[in-house]
Design an enzyme around this catalytic site. Structure first.
Site, PDB file in Angstrom:
ATOM      1  N   ASP A  47     -95.827 -26.282 -40.354  1.00 36.78           N
ATOM      2  CA  ASP A  47     -94.863 -25.400 -41.023  1.00 36.78           C
ATOM      3  C   ASP A  47     -93.935 -24.819 -39.953  1.00 36.78           C
ATOM      4  O   ASP A  47     -94.383 -24.046 -39.100  1.00 36.78           O
ATOM      5  CB  ASP A  47     -95.627 -24.287 -41.749  1.00 36.78           C
TER       6      ASP A  47
ATOM      7  N   ASP B 259     -87.141 -23.317 -44.474  1.00 45.56           N
ATOM      8  CA  ASP B 259     -88.597 -23.177 -44.375  1.00 45.56           C
ATOM      9  C   ASP B 259     -89.222 -24.345 -45.128  1.00 45.56           C
ATOM     10  O   ASP B 259     -89.106 -24.429 -46.357  1.00 45.56           O
ATOM     11  CB  ASP B 259     -89.008 -21.831 -44.986  1.00 45.56           C
TER      12      ASP B 259
ATOM     13  N   GLU C  11     -94.159 -27.634 -48.844  1.00 48.50           N
ATOM     14  CA  GLU C  11     -93.162 -26.571 -49.069  1.00 48.50           C
ATOM     15  C   GLU C  11     -91.748 -27.130 -48.914  1.00 48.50           C
ATOM     16  O   GLU C  11     -91.487 -27.959 -48.042  1.00 48.50           O
ATOM     17  CB  GLU C  11     -93.385 -25.451 -48.053  1.00 48.50           C
TER      18      GLU C  11
ATOM     19  N   HIS D 279     -89.065 -13.385 -45.682  1.00 49.05           N
ATOM     20  CA  HIS D 279     -89.639 -12.909 -46.950  1.00 49.05           C
ATOM     21  C   HIS D 279     -88.708 -11.821 -47.482  1.00 49.05           C
ATOM     22  O   HIS D 279     -88.761 -10.673 -47.040  1.00 49.05           O
ATOM     23  CB  HIS D 279     -91.050 -12.355 -46.744  1.00 49.05           C
TER      24      HIS D 279
ATOM     25  N   HIS E 243     -91.725 -17.595 -51.722  1.00 47.83           N
ATOM     26  CA  HIS E 243     -90.987 -16.342 -51.498  1.00 47.83           C
ATOM     27  C   HIS E 243     -89.485 -16.598 -51.477  1.00 47.83           C
ATOM     28  O   HIS E 243     -89.023 -17.700 -51.177  1.00 47.83           O
ATOM     29  CB  HIS E 243     -91.420 -15.706 -50.173  1.00 47.83           C
TER      30      HIS E 243
END
Length: 460
Positions: free
Chosen positions: A221, A232, A441, A309, A301
Protein backbone atom coordinates in the site's frame (compact mmCIF):
# COMPACT_ATOMS: atom_id res chain seq x y z
CA UNK A 1 97.18 -11.39 -28.70
CA UNK A 2 97.84 -14.75 -27.08
CA UNK A 3 96.04 -17.95 -28.00
CA UNK A 4 94.09 -17.93 -24.67
CA UNK A 5 92.80 -14.36 -25.23
CA UNK A 6 91.62 -15.30 -28.70
CA UNK A 7 89.62 -18.24 -27.28
CA UNK A 8 87.92 -16.00 -24.69
CA UNK A 9 86.96 -13.49 -27.42
CA UNK A 10 85.43 -16.25 -29.54
CA UNK A 11 83.33 -17.71 -26.67
CA UNK A 12 82.05 -14.32 -25.32
CA UNK A 13 78.71 -13.38 -27.02
CA UNK A 14 78.56 -9.89 -28.50
CA UNK A 15 76.86 -7.28 -26.24
CA UNK A 16 74.94 -5.75 -29.18
CA UNK A 17 73.10 -9.04 -29.94
CA UNK A 18 71.94 -9.37 -26.31
CA UNK A 19 70.58 -5.81 -26.30
CA UNK A 20 68.70 -6.38 -29.55
CA UNK A 21 67.13 -9.58 -28.15
CA UNK A 22 65.97 -7.69 -25.05
CA UNK A 23 64.44 -5.00 -27.25
CA UNK A 24 62.56 -7.61 -29.30
CA UNK A 25 61.25 -9.25 -26.13
CA UNK A 26 60.08 -5.91 -24.72
CA UNK A 27 58.37 -5.10 -28.01
CA UNK A 28 56.55 -8.44 -27.92
CA UNK A 29 55.38 -7.85 -24.32
CA UNK A 30 54.12 -4.37 -25.25
CA UNK A 31 52.28 -5.81 -28.23
CA UNK A 32 50.59 -8.46 -26.06
CA UNK A 33 49.65 -5.89 -23.40
CA UNK A 34 48.30 -3.57 -26.10
CA UNK A 35 46.18 -6.37 -27.55
CA UNK A 36 44.80 -7.20 -24.07
CA UNK A 37 43.93 -3.52 -23.47
CA UNK A 38 42.11 -3.39 -26.79
CA UNK A 39 40.14 -6.54 -25.84
CA UNK A 40 39.21 -4.99 -22.47
CA UNK A 41 38.07 -1.80 -24.20
CA UNK A 42 35.96 -3.85 -26.59
CA UNK A 43 34.41 -5.74 -23.65
CA UNK A 44 33.64 -2.46 -21.88
CA UNK A 45 32.06 -1.08 -25.04
CA UNK A 46 29.96 -4.24 -25.39
CA UNK A 47 28.83 -3.95 -21.75
CA UNK A 48 27.97 -0.27 -22.28
CA UNK A 49 26.01 -1.16 -25.39
CA UNK A 50 24.08 -3.86 -23.47
CA UNK A 51 23.36 -1.41 -20.61
CA UNK A 52 22.27 1.26 -23.10
CA UNK A 53 20.09 -1.28 -24.89
CA UNK A 54 18.34 -2.20 -21.63
CA UNK A 55 17.57 1.50 -21.03
CA UNK A 56 16.41 2.28 -24.55
CA UNK A 57 13.03 3.97 -24.52
CA UNK A 58 10.04 2.17 -26.01
CA UNK A 59 9.62 -1.43 -27.09
CA UNK A 60 7.15 -4.28 -26.75
CA UNK A 61 6.09 -5.21 -23.18
CA UNK A 62 6.92 -8.85 -22.40
CA UNK A 63 7.75 -9.34 -18.68
CA UNK A 64 5.29 -11.11 -16.37
CA UNK A 65 5.02 -10.42 -12.60
CA UNK A 66 6.06 -12.90 -9.90
CA UNK A 67 2.90 -12.47 -7.79
CA UNK A 68 -0.54 -13.95 -8.37
CA UNK A 69 -3.92 -12.42 -9.23
CA UNK A 70 -2.55 -9.70 -11.48
CA UNK A 71 -4.19 -9.23 -14.89
CA UNK A 72 -3.83 -12.11 -17.36
CA UNK A 73 -2.77 -9.75 -20.16
CA UNK A 74 -0.64 -7.58 -17.84
CA UNK A 75 3.10 -7.05 -18.26
CA UNK A 76 5.30 -5.34 -15.64
CA UNK A 77 7.05 -3.38 -18.40
CA UNK A 78 3.76 -2.05 -19.87
CA UNK A 79 5.20 1.47 -19.65
CA UNK A 80 7.42 0.77 -22.68
CA UNK A 81 4.36 1.63 -24.77
CA UNK A 82 4.57 5.20 -23.43
CA UNK A 83 8.24 5.51 -24.46
CA UNK A 84 9.56 4.68 -20.99
CA UNK A 85 12.82 2.80 -20.39
CA UNK A 86 13.07 -0.54 -18.60
CA UNK A 87 13.61 -0.19 -15.68
CA UNK A 88 11.76 3.15 -15.73
CA UNK A 89 14.09 6.16 -15.45
CA UNK A 90 12.31 8.95 -17.35
CA UNK A 91 10.09 11.19 -15.15
CA UNK A 92 6.44 10.71 -16.09
CA UNK A 93 5.99 14.42 -16.81
CA UNK A 94 8.65 14.18 -19.55
CA UNK A 95 6.81 11.26 -21.15
CA UNK A 96 3.59 13.22 -21.47
CA UNK A 97 3.79 17.00 -20.94
CA UNK A 98 6.95 17.56 -22.99
CA UNK A 99 5.41 15.58 -25.86
CA UNK A 100 2.08 17.43 -25.54
CA UNK A 101 0.30 14.20 -24.61
CA UNK A 102 -2.51 13.98 -22.09
CA UNK A 103 -2.14 11.75 -19.05
CA UNK A 104 -4.15 8.52 -19.38
CA UNK A 105 -7.66 8.65 -17.97
CA UNK A 106 -8.72 6.07 -15.44
CA UNK A 107 -11.63 3.71 -16.04
CA UNK A 108 -14.77 5.78 -16.74
CA UNK A 109 -18.13 4.43 -15.52
CA UNK A 110 -21.54 6.10 -15.01
CA UNK A 111 -22.78 6.97 -11.56
CA UNK A 112 -25.30 4.47 -10.16
CA UNK A 113 -28.88 5.49 -9.26
CA UNK A 114 -31.53 6.57 -11.71
CA UNK A 115 -31.36 10.13 -10.44
CA UNK A 116 -27.87 10.45 -11.97
CA UNK A 117 -28.65 9.41 -15.56
CA UNK A 118 -28.96 13.03 -16.72
CA UNK A 119 -25.35 13.83 -15.76
CA UNK A 120 -23.68 12.36 -18.86
CA UNK A 121 -25.57 14.64 -21.26
CA UNK A 122 -26.07 17.71 -19.05
CA UNK A 123 -24.36 20.80 -20.55
CA UNK A 124 -24.10 22.34 -17.10
CA UNK A 125 -22.34 19.29 -15.64
CA UNK A 126 -20.01 19.05 -18.63
CA UNK A 127 -19.03 22.72 -18.20
CA UNK A 128 -18.38 22.11 -14.50
CA UNK A 129 -16.27 19.09 -15.47
CA UNK A 130 -14.15 21.13 -17.89
CA UNK A 131 -13.46 23.78 -15.23
CA UNK A 132 -11.61 21.18 -13.18
CA UNK A 133 -9.36 19.76 -15.90
CA UNK A 134 -6.24 21.14 -14.20
CA UNK A 135 -7.06 19.19 -11.03
CA UNK A 136 -7.84 16.04 -13.03
CA UNK A 137 -4.49 16.35 -14.82
CA UNK A 138 -2.61 16.38 -11.50
CA UNK A 139 -4.56 13.39 -10.21
CA UNK A 140 -3.98 11.44 -13.45
CA UNK A 141 -0.28 12.24 -13.42
CA UNK A 142 0.04 10.93 -9.86
CA UNK A 143 -1.98 7.85 -10.89
CA UNK A 144 0.34 7.14 -13.84
CA UNK A 145 3.37 7.45 -11.55
CA UNK A 146 1.69 4.96 -9.20
CA UNK A 147 1.09 2.50 -12.04
CA UNK A 148 4.67 2.69 -13.30
CA UNK A 149 6.20 2.43 -9.82
CA UNK A 150 4.06 -0.55 -8.82
CA UNK A 151 4.76 -2.27 -12.14
CA UNK A 152 8.48 -1.82 -11.50
CA UNK A 153 7.99 -3.19 -7.97
CA UNK A 154 6.07 -6.22 -9.26
CA UNK A 155 9.11 -7.12 -11.38
CA UNK A 156 11.40 -7.60 -8.35
CA UNK A 157 9.09 -8.50 -5.45
CA UNK A 158 9.66 -12.22 -4.91
CA UNK A 159 10.57 -14.58 -2.06
CA UNK A 160 13.96 -13.84 -0.50
CA UNK A 161 13.88 -10.03 -0.76
CA UNK A 162 14.39 -8.01 2.43
CA UNK A 163 11.41 -5.77 3.08
CA UNK A 164 13.71 -2.84 3.88
CA UNK A 165 15.44 -3.19 0.48
CA UNK A 166 12.07 -3.54 -1.25
CA UNK A 167 10.74 -0.33 0.34
CA UNK A 168 13.94 1.60 -0.51
CA UNK A 169 13.77 0.51 -4.17
CA UNK A 170 10.05 1.29 -4.50
CA UNK A 171 10.21 4.66 -2.71
CA UNK A 172 13.35 5.83 -4.54
CA UNK A 173 11.70 4.99 -7.88
CA UNK A 174 8.60 6.87 -6.73
CA UNK A 175 10.73 9.94 -5.97
CA UNK A 176 12.51 9.65 -9.31
CA UNK A 177 9.45 9.27 -11.55
CA UNK A 178 7.40 11.95 -9.82
CA UNK A 179 10.42 14.33 -9.60
CA UNK A 180 10.14 14.75 -5.83
CA UNK A 181 9.93 18.41 -4.87
CA UNK A 182 8.97 18.63 -1.21
CA UNK A 183 5.27 19.31 -0.63
CA UNK A 184 4.63 20.08 -4.31
CA UNK A 185 5.31 16.54 -5.54
CA UNK A 186 6.37 13.35 -3.85
CA UNK A 187 5.39 10.24 -1.92
CA UNK A 188 1.88 10.31 -0.47
CA UNK A 189 2.63 8.14 2.57
CA UNK A 190 5.08 5.39 3.65
CA UNK A 191 5.06 2.05 1.83
CA UNK A 192 2.95 -0.43 3.78
CA UNK A 193 4.12 -4.04 3.45
CA UNK A 194 2.10 -5.76 6.15
CA UNK A 195 2.54 -9.54 6.38
CA UNK A 196 -0.01 -12.27 7.10
CA UNK A 197 -2.05 -11.43 10.26
CA UNK A 198 -0.83 -7.79 10.15
CA UNK A 199 -3.46 -5.99 8.05
CA UNK A 200 -2.08 -2.43 7.72
CA UNK A 201 0.33 0.31 8.84
CA UNK A 202 3.50 -1.77 8.93
CA UNK A 203 6.71 -0.65 7.25
CA UNK A 204 10.15 -1.78 8.46
CA UNK A 205 12.02 0.50 10.85
CA UNK A 206 15.81 0.74 10.67
CA UNK A 207 17.36 -2.57 11.74
CA UNK A 208 14.33 -4.67 10.77
CA UNK A 209 15.72 -7.56 8.68
CA UNK A 210 12.41 -9.26 7.82
CA UNK A 211 12.64 -11.29 4.60
CA UNK A 212 9.66 -12.09 2.34
CA UNK A 213 8.87 -15.83 2.27
CA UNK A 214 7.04 -17.99 -0.29
CA UNK A 215 4.16 -18.65 2.12
CA UNK A 216 3.66 -15.01 3.14
CA UNK A 217 0.65 -12.88 2.22
CA UNK A 218 1.81 -9.25 1.90
CA UNK A 219 -0.26 -6.11 1.38
CA UNK A 220 1.59 -3.41 -0.62
CA UNK A 221 0.00 0.00 0.00
CA UNK A 222 1.74 3.19 -1.14
CA UNK A 223 0.79 6.63 -2.41
CA UNK A 224 1.81 9.45 -4.76
CA UNK A 225 0.85 13.11 -4.48
CA UNK A 226 1.03 16.18 -6.69
CA UNK A 227 0.02 19.48 -5.10
CA UNK A 228 -1.62 17.48 -2.32
CA UNK A 229 -3.79 15.37 -4.66
CA UNK A 230 -3.12 11.89 -3.28
CA UNK A 231 -3.42 8.56 -5.09
CA UNK A 232 -3.97 5.74 -2.59
CA UNK A 233 -3.94 2.23 -4.06
CA UNK A 234 -3.00 -1.22 -2.79
CA UNK A 235 -2.81 -4.86 -3.80
CA UNK A 236 -1.92 -8.18 -2.17
CA UNK A 237 1.22 -10.18 -3.03
CA UNK A 238 1.07 -13.97 -2.66
CA UNK A 239 3.05 -16.73 -4.38
CA UNK A 240 1.40 -19.86 -2.99
CA UNK A 241 -1.82 -20.68 -4.92
CA UNK A 242 -3.52 -21.93 -1.74
CA UNK A 243 -4.29 -18.27 -0.88
CA UNK A 244 -6.10 -17.64 -4.19
CA UNK A 245 -9.64 -17.81 -2.70
CA UNK A 246 -8.72 -15.13 -0.12
CA UNK A 247 -7.26 -12.81 -2.76
CA UNK A 248 -10.21 -13.45 -5.07
CA UNK A 249 -12.71 -12.62 -2.30
CA UNK A 250 -11.06 -9.30 -1.41
CA UNK A 251 -10.48 -8.26 -5.01
CA UNK A 252 -14.11 -8.94 -5.98
CA UNK A 253 -15.37 -7.21 -2.83
CA UNK A 254 -13.36 -4.10 -3.73
CA UNK A 255 -14.83 -4.17 -7.24
CA UNK A 256 -18.33 -4.41 -5.73
CA UNK A 257 -17.59 -1.39 -3.54
CA UNK A 258 -16.33 0.62 -6.52
CA UNK A 259 -19.36 -0.36 -8.61
CA UNK A 260 -21.79 0.69 -5.86
CA UNK A 261 -20.06 4.02 -5.13
CA UNK A 262 -21.27 7.24 -6.73
CA UNK A 263 -22.88 10.62 -6.16
CA UNK A 264 -25.82 10.47 -3.69
CA UNK A 265 -25.02 6.85 -2.70
CA UNK A 266 -25.19 6.20 1.04
CA UNK A 267 -21.93 5.04 2.62
CA UNK A 268 -23.70 2.18 4.42
CA UNK A 269 -24.96 0.81 1.07
CA UNK A 270 -21.37 0.54 -0.18
CA UNK A 271 -20.44 -1.41 2.96
CA UNK A 272 -23.37 -3.79 2.51
CA UNK A 273 -22.40 -4.55 -1.10
CA UNK A 274 -18.80 -5.23 -0.05
CA UNK A 275 -19.76 -7.58 2.78
CA UNK A 276 -22.19 -9.56 0.65
CA UNK A 277 -19.46 -10.41 -1.87
CA UNK A 278 -16.61 -10.89 0.62
CA UNK A 279 -18.43 -13.31 2.90
CA UNK A 280 -19.65 -15.51 0.05
CA UNK A 281 -16.11 -16.97 -0.10
CA UNK A 282 -14.29 -19.54 1.98
CA UNK A 283 -10.74 -20.89 1.96
CA UNK A 284 -9.20 -24.25 2.90
CA UNK A 285 -5.84 -24.16 4.69
CA UNK A 286 -4.12 -27.28 6.02
CA UNK A 287 -7.30 -29.32 5.78
CA UNK A 288 -9.46 -26.79 7.64
CA UNK A 289 -12.07 -24.55 5.98
CA UNK A 290 -12.26 -20.89 7.03
CA UNK A 291 -14.95 -18.37 6.03
CA UNK A 292 -13.49 -15.17 4.58
CA UNK A 293 -14.63 -12.31 6.80
CA UNK A 294 -14.52 -8.54 6.42
CA UNK A 295 -12.32 -6.78 8.99
CA UNK A 296 -15.23 -4.79 10.32
CA UNK A 297 -13.27 -1.96 12.00
CA UNK A 298 -11.26 -1.05 8.89
CA UNK A 299 -12.75 1.32 6.31
CA UNK A 300 -12.25 3.16 3.06
CA UNK A 301 -12.15 6.95 3.31
CA UNK A 302 -12.57 10.26 1.52
CA UNK A 303 -9.39 12.03 0.40
CA UNK A 304 -8.77 15.79 0.49
CA UNK A 305 -5.82 17.99 -0.51
CA UNK A 306 -2.88 17.00 1.73
CA UNK A 307 -5.38 14.99 3.81
CA UNK A 308 -5.37 11.22 3.34
CA UNK A 309 -8.39 10.76 5.68
CA UNK A 310 -10.67 13.69 4.90
CA UNK A 311 -13.56 12.96 7.27
CA UNK A 312 -15.87 10.41 5.65
CA UNK A 313 -15.40 6.67 6.26
CA UNK A 314 -16.61 4.01 3.83
CA UNK A 315 -17.54 0.90 5.86
CA UNK A 316 -16.91 -2.62 4.56
CA UNK A 317 -19.81 -4.19 6.47
CA UNK A 318 -23.53 -3.38 6.43
CA UNK A 319 -25.04 -0.86 8.81
CA UNK A 320 -23.40 2.35 9.90
CA UNK A 321 -23.30 5.85 8.44
CA UNK A 322 -26.14 6.93 6.15
CA UNK A 323 -24.20 10.00 4.95
CA UNK A 324 -24.17 10.30 1.15
CA UNK A 325 -21.23 10.61 -1.24
CA UNK A 326 -21.12 13.99 -2.98
CA UNK A 327 -20.07 15.51 -6.29
CA UNK A 328 -16.33 16.34 -6.70
CA UNK A 329 -15.25 14.12 -3.81
CA UNK A 330 -12.37 11.64 -4.00
CA UNK A 331 -12.48 8.29 -2.20
CA UNK A 332 -10.15 5.43 -1.47
CA UNK A 333 -12.33 2.34 -1.77
CA UNK A 334 -10.46 -0.39 0.09
CA UNK A 335 -11.49 -3.72 1.55
CA UNK A 336 -9.77 -6.12 3.93
CA UNK A 337 -10.56 -9.82 4.20
CA UNK A 338 -9.29 -12.22 6.85
CA UNK A 339 -9.30 -15.85 7.93
CA UNK A 340 -9.19 -14.64 11.55
CA UNK A 341 -11.75 -13.01 13.85
CA UNK A 342 -12.52 -10.05 11.58
CA UNK A 343 -11.44 -7.41 14.09
CA UNK A 344 -8.05 -5.69 14.34
CA UNK A 345 -6.17 -4.11 17.26
CA UNK A 346 -3.04 -1.96 17.46
CA UNK A 347 0.13 -3.93 18.18
CA UNK A 348 3.90 -4.15 17.47
CA UNK A 349 6.44 -1.34 17.06
CA UNK A 350 5.09 1.86 15.50
CA UNK A 351 6.58 3.12 12.23
CA UNK A 352 3.85 5.39 10.74
CA UNK A 353 3.20 8.93 12.01
CA UNK A 354 1.25 11.94 10.72
CA UNK A 355 0.70 15.50 11.86
CA UNK A 356 -2.93 16.06 12.83
CA UNK A 357 -4.66 18.08 10.11
CA UNK A 358 -6.28 20.28 12.79
CA UNK A 359 -3.36 20.13 15.21
CA UNK A 360 -3.72 22.44 18.21
CA UNK A 361 -1.15 25.14 18.90
CA UNK A 362 0.81 23.85 21.85
CA UNK A 363 3.76 25.75 23.36
CA UNK A 364 6.69 23.31 23.30
CA UNK A 365 9.34 23.47 25.99
CA UNK A 366 11.85 20.96 24.62
CA UNK A 367 14.24 22.43 22.01
CA UNK A 368 14.50 19.01 20.32
CA UNK A 369 10.69 18.89 19.95
CA UNK A 370 10.65 22.35 18.37
CA UNK A 371 13.41 21.36 15.96
CA UNK A 372 11.69 18.10 14.97
CA UNK A 373 8.31 19.81 14.48
CA UNK A 374 9.92 22.45 12.23
CA UNK A 375 11.47 19.63 10.17
CA UNK A 376 8.12 17.80 9.90
CA UNK A 377 6.26 20.99 8.91
CA UNK A 378 8.59 21.88 6.04
CA UNK A 379 9.24 18.30 4.84
CA UNK A 380 5.93 16.46 5.26
CA UNK A 381 3.29 19.01 6.31
CA UNK A 382 0.16 16.97 7.09
CA UNK A 383 1.25 13.99 4.96
CA UNK A 384 2.17 10.73 6.70
CA UNK A 385 5.83 9.83 7.27
CA UNK A 386 7.87 7.06 8.88
CA UNK A 387 10.96 6.75 11.06
CA UNK A 388 13.04 5.41 8.14
CA UNK A 389 12.56 8.70 6.32
CA UNK A 390 13.68 10.80 9.30
CA UNK A 391 16.90 8.77 9.39
CA UNK A 392 17.74 9.31 5.70
CA UNK A 393 20.52 11.80 4.89
CA UNK A 394 17.88 14.02 3.27
CA UNK A 395 15.46 13.64 6.19
CA UNK A 396 12.68 12.59 3.80
CA UNK A 397 13.13 15.14 1.01
CA UNK A 398 16.29 15.96 -0.94
CA UNK A 399 14.53 18.95 -2.54
CA UNK A 400 13.81 20.50 0.86
CA UNK A 401 16.79 19.45 2.98
CA UNK A 402 19.55 18.49 0.55
CA UNK A 403 21.85 16.00 2.27
CA UNK A 404 21.61 17.68 5.68
CA UNK A 405 18.18 16.56 6.85
CA UNK A 406 19.00 13.48 8.92
CA UNK A 407 17.37 13.58 12.35
CA UNK A 408 19.51 12.38 15.28
CA UNK A 409 18.24 11.20 18.67
CA UNK A 410 14.69 12.21 17.80
CA UNK A 411 12.58 9.51 19.54
CA UNK A 412 12.09 11.50 22.75
CA UNK A 413 11.00 14.56 20.77
CA UNK A 414 8.67 12.46 18.60
CA UNK A 415 7.04 10.95 21.70
CA UNK A 416 6.58 14.44 23.14
CA UNK A 417 4.86 15.65 19.94
CA UNK A 418 2.55 12.61 20.10
CA UNK A 419 1.78 13.16 23.78
CA UNK A 420 0.68 16.78 23.23
CA UNK A 421 -1.55 15.83 20.27
CA UNK A 422 0.37 17.46 17.41
CA UNK A 423 1.53 14.18 15.86
CA UNK A 424 -0.65 11.05 15.65
CA UNK A 425 1.08 7.65 15.77
CA UNK A 426 -0.38 4.87 13.60
CA UNK A 427 0.83 1.51 14.96
CA UNK A 428 0.44 -1.72 12.93
CA UNK A 429 -3.13 -3.11 12.89
CA UNK A 430 -3.25 -6.86 13.50
CA UNK A 431 -5.76 -9.69 13.55
CA UNK A 432 -5.25 -12.86 15.57
CA UNK A 433 -1.81 -14.43 15.11
CA UNK A 434 -1.79 -17.31 12.62
CA UNK A 435 -4.51 -15.76 10.45
CA UNK A 436 -4.06 -14.28 6.96
CA UNK A 437 -5.34 -10.93 5.74
CA UNK A 438 -5.57 -9.43 2.24
CA UNK A 439 -6.31 -5.96 0.82
CA UNK A 440 -7.18 -4.31 -2.50
CA UNK A 441 -7.75 -0.59 -2.94
CA UNK A 442 -8.42 1.99 -5.64
CA UNK A 443 -8.83 5.78 -5.71
CA UNK A 444 -11.97 7.09 -7.43
CA UNK A 445 -13.08 10.60 -8.42
CA UNK A 446 -16.79 11.44 -8.37
CA UNK A 447 -16.80 13.81 -11.34
CA UNK A 448 -19.98 15.77 -12.19
CA UNK A 449 -20.57 13.66 -15.33
CA UNK A 450 -19.13 10.25 -14.37
CA UNK A 451 -17.11 8.18 -11.95
CA UNK A 452 -13.40 7.79 -12.75
CA UNK A 453 -11.36 4.97 -11.21
CA UNK A 454 -8.10 6.87 -11.57
CA UNK A 455 -5.71 4.25 -10.17
CA UNK A 456 -7.00 1.43 -12.39
CA UNK A 457 -4.33 -0.46 -14.32
CA UNK A 458 -3.96 -3.66 -16.32
CA UNK A 459 -2.67 -5.36 -13.18
CA UNK A 460 -5.72 -4.82 -10.94
Amino acid sequence: MTAEEAKVEETTPPVEDEASDDEDEATNIEAVEGAEKKKKKKRKKKKKKKADASLQAGGIPSLKPHGRFLGKTYFTDYYLEHGQTNPPTIPVSELFEQKNKEYPQGEITPHPLESNTYRESSAEKRAHDRMQEDIYAKVRQAAEVHRQVRSYAQSFIKPGIKLTDMCHMLENKNRELIQEDGLRRGIGFPTGCSLNHVAAHYTPNTGDDTVLQYDDVMKIDFGCQIDGRIIDSAWTVAFNPRYDPLLDAVKEATEAGIKTSGIDVRLCDVGEAIQEVMESYEIELDGKTYPVQCIRNLNGHSIGPYQIHAGKSVPIVKGGDTTKMEEDEMYAIETFGTTGRGYIVEDLECSHYMKNFHAPHVPLRLPRSKKLLAHINKTFGTLAFCRRWLERDDGGSAAVNGSKGKQEKYMGALKNLCDVGIIQPYPPLVDVKGSYTAQYEHTIMLRPTCKEIVSRGDDY
